[in-house]
Write a protein that holds these residues in place. Sequence first.
Motif, PDB file in Angstrom:
ATOM      1  N   ASP A  15       1.708  -3.218  -2.653  1.00 16.12           N
ATOM      2  CA  ASP A  15       0.278  -3.273  -2.341  1.00 16.12           C
ATOM      3  C   ASP A  15      -0.603  -2.916  -3.531  1.00 16.12           C
ATOM      4  OD1 ASP A  15       0.908  -3.942   0.231  1.00 16.12           O
ATOM      5  OD2 ASP A  15       0.622  -1.945   1.065  1.00 16.12           O
ATOM      6  N   LEU A  16      -0.066  -2.179  -4.495  1.00 16.24           N
ATOM      7  CA  LEU A  16      -0.880  -1.679  -5.609  1.00 16.24           C
ATOM      8  C   LEU A  16      -1.651  -2.772  -6.345  1.00 16.24           C
ATOM      9  CD1 LEU A  16      -1.819   0.674  -7.357  1.00 16.24           C
ATOM     10  CD2 LEU A  16       0.273   0.404  -8.725  1.00 16.24           C
ATOM     11  N   PRO A  17      -1.020  -3.912  -6.706  1.00 17.79           N
ATOM     12  CA  PRO A  17      -1.792  -4.945  -7.415  1.00 17.79           C
ATOM     13  C   PRO A  17      -2.989  -5.442  -6.619  1.00 17.79           C
ATOM     14  CG  PRO A  17       0.563  -5.392  -7.564  1.00 17.79           C
ATOM     15  CD  PRO A  17       0.402  -4.289  -6.583  1.00 17.79           C
ATOM     16  N   TRP A  18      -2.852  -5.573  -5.296  1.00 18.32           N
ATOM     17  CA  TRP A  18      -3.956  -6.064  -4.476  1.00 18.32           C
ATOM     18  C   TRP A  18      -5.085  -5.039  -4.389  1.00 18.32           C
ATOM     19  CZ3 TRP A  18      -3.543 -10.930  -4.349  1.00 18.32           C
ATOM     20  CH2 TRP A  18      -2.299 -11.541  -4.244  1.00 18.32           C
ATOM     21  N   VAL A  19      -4.723  -3.762  -4.352  1.00 22.05           N
ATOM     22  CA  VAL A  19      -5.741  -2.708  -4.355  1.00 22.05           C
ATOM     23  C   VAL A  19      -6.520  -2.745  -5.667  1.00 22.05           C
ATOM     24  CG1 VAL A  19      -6.134  -0.211  -4.321  1.00 22.05           C
ATOM     25  CG2 VAL A  19      -4.482  -1.235  -2.745  1.00 22.05           C
ATOM     26  N   LEU A  20      -5.793  -2.921  -6.786  1.00 24.36           N
ATOM     27  CA  LEU A  20      -6.442  -2.971  -8.098  1.00 24.36           C
ATOM     28  C   LEU A  20      -7.336  -4.207  -8.230  1.00 24.36           C
ATOM     29  CD1 LEU A  20      -3.460  -1.875 -10.387  1.00 24.36           C
ATOM     30  CD2 LEU A  20      -5.388  -0.482  -9.607  1.00 24.36           C
ATOM     31  N   ILE A 126     -13.183  -6.044  -0.902  1.00 24.46           N
ATOM     32  CA  ILE A 126     -12.929  -5.025   0.114  1.00 24.46           C
ATOM     33  C   ILE A 126     -11.849  -5.495   1.079  1.00 24.46           C
ATOM     34  CG2 ILE A 126     -13.941  -3.780   2.077  1.00 24.46           C
ATOM     35  CD1 ILE A 126     -16.623  -3.891   0.558  1.00 24.46           C
ATOM     36  N   GLY A 127     -11.909  -6.792   1.458  1.00 27.24           N
ATOM     37  CA  GLY A 127     -10.914  -7.331   2.370  1.00 27.24           C
ATOM     38  C   GLY A 127      -9.510  -7.258   1.801  1.00 27.24           C
ATOM     39  N   LEU A 128      -9.361  -7.527   0.498  1.00 30.35           N
ATOM     40  CA  LEU A 128      -8.049  -7.418  -0.143  1.00 30.35           C
ATOM     41  C   LEU A 128      -7.492  -6.005  -0.025  1.00 30.35           C
ATOM     42  CD1 LEU A 128      -8.315  -9.493  -3.449  1.00 30.35           C
ATOM     43  CD2 LEU A 128      -6.719  -9.861  -1.566  1.00 30.35           C
ATOM     44  N   VAL A 129      -8.358  -5.017  -0.228  1.00 32.73           N
ATOM     45  CA  VAL A 129      -7.921  -3.628  -0.141  1.00 32.73           C
ATOM     46  C   VAL A 129      -7.577  -3.261   1.305  1.00 32.73           C
ATOM     47  CG1 VAL A 129      -8.574  -1.224  -0.520  1.00 32.73           C
ATOM     48  CG2 VAL A 129      -9.272  -2.973  -2.164  1.00 32.73           C
ATOM     49  N   LEU A 130      -8.410  -3.677   2.241  1.00 29.93           N
ATOM     50  CA  LEU A 130      -8.176  -3.336   3.644  1.00 29.93           C
ATOM     51  C   LEU A 130      -6.899  -3.969   4.176  1.00 29.93           C
ATOM     52  CD1 LEU A 130     -11.780  -3.624   5.171  1.00 29.93           C
ATOM     53  CD2 LEU A 130     -10.526  -1.549   4.585  1.00 29.93           C
ATOM     54  N   ARG A 131      -6.521  -5.123   3.649  1.00 23.48           N
ATOM     55  CA  ARG A 131      -5.278  -5.778   4.087  1.00 23.48           C
ATOM     56  C   ARG A 131      -4.051  -4.924   3.798  1.00 23.48           C
ATOM     57  NH1 ARG A 131      -4.971 -11.588   4.925  1.00 23.48           N
ATOM     58  NH2 ARG A 131      -2.825 -11.456   4.217  1.00 23.48           N
ATOM     59  N   THR A 132      -4.142  -4.072   2.803  1.00 22.08           N
ATOM     60  CA  THR A 132      -3.005  -3.213   2.463  1.00 22.08           C
ATOM     61  C   THR A 132      -2.964  -1.955   3.314  1.00 22.08           C
ATOM     62  OG1 THR A 132      -4.180  -1.877   0.791  1.00 22.08           O
ATOM     63  CG2 THR A 132      -3.245  -3.985   0.073  1.00 22.08           C
ATOM     64  N   GLY A 133      -3.993  -1.734   4.124  1.00 23.07           N
ATOM     65  CA  GLY A 133      -4.068  -0.509   4.921  1.00 23.07           C
ATOM     66  C   GLY A 133      -4.777   0.616   4.208  1.00 23.07           C
ATOM     67  N   ALA A 134      -5.269   0.343   3.002  1.00 27.05           N
ATOM     68  CA  ALA A 134      -5.992   1.356   2.236  1.00 27.05           C
ATOM     69  C   ALA A 134      -7.491   1.214   2.495  1.00 27.05           C
ATOM     70  CB  ALA A 134      -5.676   1.210   0.748  1.00 27.05           C
TER      71      ALA A 134
END
Length: 289
Positions: A15-20, A126-134
Motif C-alpha cells: 500500500d505504501l506506493p499508493w499512499v505516497l 485522497i481516494g488513492l489513500v483511502l483505498r489502502t485503509g489509511a
Amino acid sequence: MKEESLLEMKKMVRDLPWVLIGNFMLALAVAMFILPYNILSGGVAGIAVALQPVFHIEPTLMVNALVLGMFVLGTLFLGKSFAVKTVISSLVYPVYLTIITPFVPLLQLDPILASLYGGLLAGVGIGLVLRTGASTGGMDIPPLIVNKYTGIKISTLVLITDALTVGLGLFTYGLEAVLIGFISVWGTSFGIDKMLTLGGGNAKAVQIISEAHVQINAAIQSELDRGTTLSDATGGYTGAPRKVILVVVEKKEYPKLLELVNRIDENAFMITSDATDVHGEGFTLEFKV
C-alpha cells in the motif's frame, strides 16, 4: 500470530506506493490550483486560504502546521492504530507541499476551472489513500473523532466540515468566492467516489423472468461466458412458481444479452440496473491497492 503480522507487513509494503502517490497528487492540487487562486476548498488548504487575510500567515506554513496539529489531535482521541495508518500521510504531505510549491508553474486559468480541477485532482489523491485503509489526515480527523463519540455518519460529518471550512471565507472573500469554493468541494467528493469504486467494474445487473429460463440460462453461459444465479419466485397474480435468472454483464455486453433473450423468448420480463461496484472473476480490474 507471526503469520498475521507478516501479512499485515506485506499489505503495508504493497500500500505504501499508493499512499505516497495519493499524497503527492493532493499536494500538487493544493500547490497548483488551491493556493495560487485562493480557492476556498475543504480541508486544511481551505482553512489556510480563508484565514490568510486575517492572520497574514503564509498558506503553505499554515497548512503544514494544521496537518501536524490534526495528527496529534487524532492520536490523542483515536489511538495508536489511527496514528500508525496516518503517520505517513501526515509527514509526507507537508514535505511534498513545501518542496513542489516553488516549482509549480502558475497557470492562467479562470478561478472556476481552477476550483474544479483542483478539487478533482485532490479527490483522486485522497481516494488513492483511502483505498489502502489509511487516512490523509488533516481535516479528515475531526469527523472521525465526532463519529467515534456520536455515531453520526462520517460522510455527513465530512460534508458539514467542508461546508463550514468554505463558509469561513464568506467574511474574508465574499459570497462569490464561497460559491466557487463549493465547486472544489464537489470535485473532491466526485474524485474520491470514483477512486473508491474503481476496479469494481461498470456493469449491468439483469434479472430475467421467462418460461424459457432453461434455454436462456444455457445461452448466457455458452454465448456470453457469464455465470448466472437462479432463484425461485412466485407470481403475485397467478401464484405460479417462477425462476428468476440473475446475471451481471459489462455494458458493452448488454446489447448482446438483450438480443439473446429476445431471440429465445420475446415476451421475457427483464429488470436492469446499473452496478458500479462489482468484484469477482471477470470484473475486478488488475489495478488494486
